[in-house]
Design a protein around this motif. Structure first.
Motif, short mmCIF file in Angstrom:
data_model
loop_
_atom_site.label_atom_id
_atom_site.label_comp_id
_atom_site.label_asym_id
_atom_site.label_seq_id
_atom_site.Cartn_x
_atom_site.Cartn_y
_atom_site.Cartn_z
N ASP A 117 0.85 -1.18 0.00
CA ASP A 117 0.00 0.00 0.00
C ASP A 117 0.89 1.24 0.00
O ASP A 117 2.09 1.16 0.26
N ASP A 118 0.31 2.38 -0.29
CA ASP A 118 1.08 3.62 -0.40
C ASP A 118 1.88 3.87 0.88
O ASP A 118 1.35 3.83 1.99
N GLY A 119 3.19 4.12 0.71
CA GLY A 119 4.05 4.45 1.83
C GLY A 119 4.56 3.26 2.61
O GLY A 119 5.24 3.44 3.63
N HIS A 120 4.26 2.04 2.16
CA HIS A 120 4.67 0.85 2.91
C HIS A 120 5.61 -0.05 2.10
O HIS A 120 5.82 -1.20 2.47
N ALA A 121 6.16 0.45 1.00
CA ALA A 121 6.97 -0.39 0.12
C ALA A 121 8.20 -0.95 0.83
O ALA A 121 8.53 -2.14 0.69
N ASP A 122 8.92 -0.11 1.60
CA ASP A 122 10.14 -0.57 2.25
C ASP A 122 9.85 -1.71 3.24
O ASP A 122 10.53 -2.74 3.26
N ASP A 123 8.82 -1.50 4.08
CA ASP A 123 8.46 -2.54 5.05
C ASP A 123 7.98 -3.81 4.35
O ASP A 123 8.26 -4.93 4.79
N TYR A 124 7.25 -3.62 3.27
CA TYR A 124 6.71 -4.75 2.50
C TYR A 124 7.84 -5.65 1.99
O TYR A 124 7.84 -6.86 2.20
N PHE A 125 8.84 -5.05 1.32
CA PHE A 125 9.92 -5.85 0.74
C PHE A 125 10.86 -6.41 1.82
O PHE A 125 11.43 -7.49 1.66
N ALA A 126 11.00 -5.69 2.92
CA ALA A 126 11.81 -6.21 4.02
C ALA A 126 11.15 -7.45 4.62
O ALA A 126 11.82 -8.44 4.94
N PHE A 127 9.84 -7.39 4.78
CA PHE A 127 9.11 -8.54 5.32
C PHE A 127 9.21 -9.73 4.37
O PHE A 127 9.43 -10.87 4.78
N GLY A 128 9.07 -9.49 3.06
CA GLY A 128 9.18 -10.56 2.07
C GLY A 128 10.56 -11.18 2.07
O GLY A 128 10.71 -12.42 1.98
N GLU A 129 11.60 -10.37 2.20
CA GLU A 129 12.96 -10.88 2.24
C GLU A 129 13.19 -11.72 3.49
O GLU A 129 13.85 -12.77 3.43
N ALA A 130 12.63 -11.28 4.61
CA ALA A 130 12.80 -12.04 5.86
C ALA A 130 12.13 -13.40 5.76
O ALA A 130 12.69 -14.41 6.20
N LEU A 131 10.92 -13.45 5.17
CA LEU A 131 10.23 -14.74 4.99
C LEU A 131 11.04 -15.68 4.10
O LEU A 131 11.17 -16.88 4.37
N ALA A 132 11.59 -15.13 3.00
CA ALA A 132 12.35 -15.95 2.07
C ALA A 132 13.62 -16.50 2.72
O ALA A 132 13.95 -17.68 2.55
N ARG A 133 14.31 -15.66 3.46
CA ARG A 133 15.56 -16.11 4.08
C ARG A 133 15.32 -17.20 5.12
O ARG A 133 16.10 -18.13 5.25
N GLN A 134 14.25 -17.05 5.88
CA GLN A 134 13.96 -18.03 6.93
C GLN A 134 13.14 -19.21 6.42
O GLN A 134 12.85 -20.14 7.19
N GLU A 135 12.74 -19.17 5.12
CA GLU A 135 11.92 -20.23 4.52
C GLU A 135 10.71 -20.50 5.40
O GLU A 135 10.40 -21.65 5.76
N ALA A 136 10.02 -19.41 5.74
CA ALA A 136 8.87 -19.48 6.65
C ALA A 136 7.61 -19.00 5.97
O ALA A 136 7.64 -18.31 4.93
N ILE A 137 6.48 -19.36 6.55
CA ILE A 137 5.16 -18.93 6.10
C ILE A 137 4.42 -18.38 7.31
O ILE A 137 4.47 -18.95 8.40
N GLY A 138 3.76 -17.25 7.12
CA GLY A 138 2.99 -16.65 8.20
C GLY A 138 1.53 -17.09 8.14
O GLY A 138 0.91 -17.06 7.08
#
Length: 261
Positions: A117-138
């Motif tokens: 959503d508007d203004g949340h791009a940095d947090d969005y991609f950081a969260f996606g990168e964290a999930l990928a690195r930890q091979e986790a699902i929320g």
């Protein structure tokens, strides 16, 4: 044309929020027909009618009932059902994180792409990168369009995907389906099966597989629109079944011929 978001909310984990937009990840491509009267082609429509008289019943006079016995049912009033609808909210509560391998296919239902959503791009991609690195699902839950959902948020190529999950009472146990020990494959059958798997190994390319019925249906519609006729497709006769080993040998030979061709 840019994709249109169908809903927006906020992923919440702890005191941190990430605004996201939902986009449908699949599209209904079913063929939809209009109903016409056979004699003159006049449009027809369906109605809710009484079984005893055949007379139309207005929507406001309909009631939902649940059978609790052969001749007994509980009738539910509209206001009673309305009280059960969860309150609207934009909160997407992340309940916990689990290994990506913890959820089997039968639990997944419908996928949605999540965009920032508007203004949340940095947090969005950081969260996606964290999930990928930890091979986790929320594991998350939220309310969308008067219905509560349970879902799994995962990272795919750096982006977030939310897939709704089926509930425990919807998933059937594998109990009773396990093969008997007497059905253990023989060594020669296992070897042939492994050869068959290797003979047709390739990358997954969904463009190779089409909805043949839908394609034939559109060809029929287009031909009739031009005033033409098309020949019916003949279904090949089913071959007589032999042993598993014979079937595997035939499949292996067919796979080799296909590769040569």
């Amino acid at each position: 044309m840019a994709a249109r978001a169908i809903w927006k909310g906020e992923l919440q984990f702890g005191k941190h929020n990430v605004g996201v937009k939902f986009y449908s990840a699949i599209e209904d491509r079913s063929v939809h027909f209009h109903l016409l009267h056979e004699k003159d082609g006049a449009p027809v429509e369906q109605h809710i009618v009484r079984k005893d008289t055949g007379k139309d019943v207005p929507k406001e006079q309909m009631r939902k009932a649940f059978a609790v016995g052969p001749n007994t049912a509980v009738i539910l009033q509209p206001e009673e059902l309305a009280e059960l609808i969860p309150p609207e909210s934009r909160e997407i509560e992340l309940l916990r994180f689990v290994p990506a391998s913890a959820i089997d296919d039968q639990w997944y239902e419908r996928p949605y792409y999540l965009g920032p959503d508007d203004g949340h791009a940095d947090d969005y991609f950081a969260f996606g990168e964290a999930l990928a690195r930890q091979e986790a699902i929320g594991i998350a839950r939220w309310v969308m369009r008067k219905k509560r959902y349970l879902g799994a948020v995962s990272a795919v190529d750096g982006y977030l995907v939310m897939t709704t999950l089926r509930r425990a009472e919807q998933v059937v146990s594998f109990s009773g389906v396990e093969p008997a020990k007497s059905a253990t494959p023989q060594a020669n059958e296992l070897k042939l099966a492994e050869q068959l798997v290797k003979s047709i190994e390739a990358d997954f390319d969904p463009q190779q597989w089409h909805n043949e019925y839908r394609e034939r249906l559109y060809k029929l519609i287009e031909a009739k629109a031009r005033g033409e006729k098309i020949k019916p497709v003949r279904v090949p006769k089913k071959r007589a079944e032999g042993s598993l080993a014979d079937s595997l040998k035939a499949s292996l030979a067919a796979a080799r011929e296909k590769k040569v061709a």
